[in-house]
Design an enzyme around this catalytic site. Structure first.
Site, PDB file in Angstrom:
ATOM      1  CG  ASP A  97      34.956  33.920  39.723  1.00 38.69           C
ATOM      2  OD1 ASP A  97      36.057  33.720  39.154  1.00 38.69           O
ATOM      3  OD2 ASP A  97      34.288  34.961  39.559  1.00 38.69           O
ATOM      4  CG  ASP A 136      36.929  37.444  40.134  1.00 36.93           C
ATOM      5  OD1 ASP A 136      37.599  36.608  39.475  1.00 36.93           O
ATOM      6  OD2 ASP A 136      35.790  37.820  39.792  1.00 36.93           O
TER       7      ASP A 136
HETATM    8  P1  GH3 Z   1      31.862  36.565  36.387  1.00 42.24           P
HETATM    9  O1  GH3 Z   1      30.617  36.796  37.178  1.00 42.24           O
HETATM   10  O2  GH3 Z   1      31.629  35.793  35.156  1.00 42.24           O
HETATM   11  O3  GH3 Z   1      32.966  36.037  37.245  1.00 42.24           O
HETATM   12  O4  GH3 Z   1      32.247  38.010  35.904  1.00 42.24           O
HETATM   13  P2  GH3 Z   1      33.456  38.846  36.367  1.00 42.24           P
HETATM   14  O5  GH3 Z   1      33.170  40.256  35.977  1.00 42.24           O
HETATM   15  O6  GH3 Z   1      33.798  38.629  37.776  1.00 42.24           O
HETATM   16  O7  GH3 Z   1      34.552  38.298  35.367  1.00 42.24           O
HETATM   17  P3  GH3 Z   1      35.882  37.514  35.646  1.00 42.24           P
HETATM   18  O8  GH3 Z   1      35.788  36.716  36.893  1.00 42.24           O
HETATM   19  O9  GH3 Z   1      36.181  36.793  34.382  1.00 42.24           O
HETATM   20  O10 GH3 Z   1      36.900  38.679  35.776  1.00 42.24           O
HETATM   21  C1  GH3 Z   1      37.442  39.104  36.971  1.00 42.24           C
HETATM   22  C2  GH3 Z   1      37.964  40.506  36.834  1.00 42.24           C
HETATM   23  O11 GH3 Z   1      38.589  40.885  38.033  1.00 42.24           O
HETATM   24  C3  GH3 Z   1      38.966  40.674  35.772  1.00 42.24           C
HETATM   25  C4  GH3 Z   1      39.986  41.607  36.346  1.00 42.24           C
HETATM   26  O12 GH3 Z   1      39.954  42.844  35.683  1.00 42.24           O
HETATM   27  C5  GH3 Z   1      39.586  41.825  37.769  1.00 42.24           C
HETATM   28  N1  GH3 Z   1      40.652  41.600  38.694  1.00 42.24           N
HETATM   29  C6  GH3 Z   1      41.476  40.535  38.772  1.00 42.24           C
HETATM   30  N2  GH3 Z   1      42.367  40.706  39.796  1.00 42.24           N
HETATM   31  C7  GH3 Z   1      42.099  41.897  40.383  1.00 42.24           C
HETATM   32  C8  GH3 Z   1      42.637  42.609  41.492  1.00 42.24           C
HETATM   33  O13 GH3 Z   1      43.583  42.196  42.151  1.00 42.24           O
HETATM   34  N3  GH3 Z   1      42.107  43.814  41.812  1.00 42.24           N
HETATM   35  C9  GH3 Z   1      41.060  44.322  41.097  1.00 42.24           C
HETATM   36  N4  GH3 Z   1      40.556  45.521  41.470  1.00 42.24           N
HETATM   37  N5  GH3 Z   1      40.524  43.677  40.036  1.00 42.24           N
HETATM   38  C10 GH3 Z   1      41.015  42.461  39.687  1.00 42.24           C
HETATM   39 MG    MG Z   2      34.352  36.784  38.665  1.00 40.37          MG
END
Ligand code: GH3
Ligand code: MG
Length: 696
Positions: free
Chosen positions: A572, A615
């Protein structure tokens, strides 16, 4: 001046008795067919004379002919405006004959302008005055116009009855050549639609001959158009084509844009019928251009309706919506304020009410088309249902509403009912015992409209089990089938606890919303299907969640046979939200792409990698122990940590990942349970400051 000199005496006669205006009326009637410019000159001079000498009623008669003159240039708005002026004057002087003529003119114009109900209403009013005056001449004129309105309205039986009555009682068609043309033409249209097309051919040909003999050319374009339509009906394609061509040619020669478009419209309908869509569309395109410019409202409305239906069938929702909007807009114009004003002047309460109803309906349509756009732009079924529900509530009072999706593959339905702003999902329910109202809608492609469920449900089902059997029983129900391409994809339903809560207008409103909802639902379902079919995630090129799970299951099956363990790695990106928040989603996407690129390069060919969440990535490594998996994960972590990701010319982003490793060596665990352990371990890595690999 020249005119004044030559008619000085006749004009002065008006000062003695305004009824002497009929001299000029006859003069105009004689000339109107041959020289409309000359007519206009006479009319304007007499009007000027009347104004100078305060000859109100005489002036009103000239207005009457002036209005007809505007009809030649198809300026119906102007026509009606002038008729109204004349009507005011005749009313003021209680001039019944004048009024009867005005009603006759208005009957004809409202008919040509597509306002058929008003046309009929006014015609009936004219008849009662003509009867009162025992003026057969005007009575016949009005009756003929009413029969034409009926033909336009597709009430052919009624039109035929009126025409027969006229001919038997008044020998109508024998009075003049003009009458004969009119009579033959109307009868031909009736025969064409509800009678014998061969009879229609005879009548049209006869009328065309008279038209030619008396040299008025008032029927030529229309005559050839009607011939073409009749040939089309008889499947005589070549003949039809030839006559359409001729009609168009004559219309263009006479610069008669209205008749030109009228012929093109029928031609395009013919072409659609014989699958020459491309040419039909070209014709319609021309009509839309010409009618938009010239405001031939009724034609604009018909052609946009055709285009709307064509594109709907072709699943081109964007275009179909575009023309639906033109259609709604023109419909609204057809019932514009002018008719309301006129109705008010007629002092008929009933009509006032009717008009208000129309207005209400058309305010609704505007809202509906907005709803349509919003619905169509949404691809998620649940949020769509919520939105549709909230919009329905603005238009119709309901206790609850819902959407049912029908799956014809297994004959099952799934309910989504909105209760207290939330979706309650129920199903799948197998159809077949005939106990559901929705089953009736689906099987018969018909609307259910119930105002007392206890009494009326029997019409539709053997035994009623309602959508919301957890609740009190609703008494009023409207359910409509949601159709795309004549195929039922679901049912939309509104229900009320009250008896007699709905009227037929509500059915229509629901049908319009249903039209949009059906398109949108179809889109959403198709999108979901497409998504489900996809093996690879479009952004990263990794396997989709469903696919990586399938691979995981297969690898686990192998482990069960060989007992050779494998590793699950959950990866992640750290603080990815910050990237999004700082640089925006597009750059966020870019980072996901670049990071996954790095991962791709570092894993072995036999490994499986999938996008598990936004992610979050799941790596499955067969035939590997946890030490080797840790080594691989470490390497990925380090490379990413040390890479400068160049996302834009001036933007370099550094990022890190956290990974949880689980060695799958327990036969009693499912693959999901194994993945959850890897995930849990990854979270542990996050808790210890991230940019870290941890092994379970
Ligand atoms: P952590 O270190 O705890 O993983 O913090 P984080 O900020 O990465 O938090 P988390 O993994 O919970 O959230 C992932 C974020 O990624 C949430 C969402 O808004 C964003 N995201 C998910 N899919 C996509 C995508 O396809 N494109 C983009 N630009 N953002 C995405
Ligand atoms: Mg993350």
């Amino acid at each position: 001046m020249k005119f004044y000199e030559s008619y000085k005496e006749k004009l002065e006669n008006l000062l003695i008795d305004e009824n002497n205006i009929f001299f000029f009326c006859d003069l105009i009637k004689d000339k109107v067919r041959y020289n409309s410019n000359e007519c206009l000159k006479i009319i304007n001079c007499v009007i000027e004379y009347c104004e100078k000498n305060n000859l109100d009623e005489a002036k009103a008669w000239m207005y009457y002919y002036l209005a007809w003159n505007y009809s030649d240039s198809s300026d119906f708005d102007k026509c009606i405006e002038i008729f109204e002026k004349a009507k005011d004057i005749f009313e003021k002087h209680d001039n019944k004959k004048g009024l009867a003529y005005i009603y006759n003119g208005l009957t004809s114009f409202y008919c040509q302008n597509g306002q058929l109900e008003i046309s009929n209403e006014i015609g009936l009013r004219g008849i009662s005055i003509a009867r009162e005056l025992t003026d057969d001449d005007i009575l016949l004129k009005i009756l003929v116009n009413i029969s034409i309105t009926n033909i336009q309205n597709k009430s052919y039986e009624a039109a035929k009855e009126i025409l027969n009555y006229l001919d038997i009682n008044y020998n109508y068609s024998q009075i003049s050549f003009m009458n004969e043309i009119m009579y033959d033409k109307s009868m031909a249209e009736i025969e064409l639609n509800i009678g014998d097309p061969h009879e229609a051919l005879k009548l049209i040909e006869k009328a065309l001959i008279i038209d030619k003999e008396i040299g008025v050319s008032i029927f030529t374009t229309e005559g050839h158009k009607l011939l073409a339509m009749t040939y089309a009906k008889l499947n005589m394609v070549e003949e039809a084509d030839k006559e359409f061509n001729l009609s168009v040619k004559i219309a263009l020669e006479n610069n008669n844009k209205l008749e030109y478009c009228e012929t093109l419209l029928e031609w395009s309908i013919f072409y659609f019928n014989i699958n020459r869509d491309k040419e039909a569309l070209e014709f319609l395109d021309t009509i839309i251009k010409v009618t938009t410019k010239n405001r031939f409202i009724s034609l604009l409305s018909n052609s946009s309706n055709l285009l709307y239906n064509y594109y709907k069938k072709a699943n081109n929702y964007e275009m179909s919506l575009k023309y639906l909007e033109i259609y709604i807009q023109t419909d609204k114009e057809i019932y514009n304020y002018k008719s309301k004003k006129l109705m008010a002047k007629l002092n008929v309460d009933h009509d006032e009410k009717e008009m208000n109803l129309y207005r209400l309906l058309f305010d609704k349509t505007e809202l509906l088309s907005k709803i349509g756009q919003k619905i169509i732009s949404d691809l998620d079924v649940d949020s769509m249902v919520l939105y549709i529900n909230s919009e329905i509530n603005k238009l119709i009072i309901t206790d609850f509403s819902g959407i049912i999706l029908y799956n014809s593959d297994n004959d099952e339905i799934i309910h989504r009912t909105v209760v207290d702003g939330k979706i309650v999902k129920k199903g799948p329910i197998k159809l077949g015992d005939g106990s559901l109202l929705s089953e009736y809608c689906i099987r018969n492609k018909k609307t259910v409209f119930i105002n007392n469920a206890r009494k009326d449900s029997k019409k539709y089902v053997k035994k009623v089990i309602l959508v919301s059997d957890d609740f009190q029983e609703p008494l009023s129900i409207i359910s409509i089938p949601l159709m795309v391409n004549n195929e039922v994809i679901g049912v939309m339903s509104i229900q009320s606890m009250k008896e007699n809560a709905y009227e037929s207008n509500d059915v229509n409103t629901l049908k319009v919303i249903g039209n949009y909802a059906a398109i949108a639902l179809k889109n959403a379902l198709e999108y979901k299907k497409m998504e489900e079919k996809a093996i690879y995630d479009s952004l990263t090129g990794f396997l989709t969640k469903r696919e990586i799970l399938a691979e995981g299951n297969a690898v686990r099956e192998g482990f069960l046979k060989t007992q050779k363990s494998f590793c699950l790695l959950m990866i992640d990106i750290d603080d990815f939200k910050t990237v999004n928040d700082t640089y925006g989603h597009l750059i966020g996407d870019n980072i996901i792409k670049l990071v996954t690129n790095t991962i791709s390069k570092l894993i072995r060919p036999m490994d499986y990698i999938g996008r598990y969440g936004g992610d979050e990535f799941l790596l499955i490594c067969p035939n590997i122990n946890k030490n080797n998996a840790l080594r691989l994960a470490e390497r990925i972590r380090q490379v990413i940590e040390n890479t400068d990701y160049i996302v834009d010319e001036n933007v370099i982003i550094k990022t890190t990942i956290s990974t949880g490793v689980y060695e799958f060596n327990n036969s009693s665990l499912s693959i999901i349970e194994g993945i959850n352990l890897a995930d849990l371990t990854m979270y542990k890595a996050k808790y210890s400051k991230k940019n870290k690999v941890m092994v379970f």
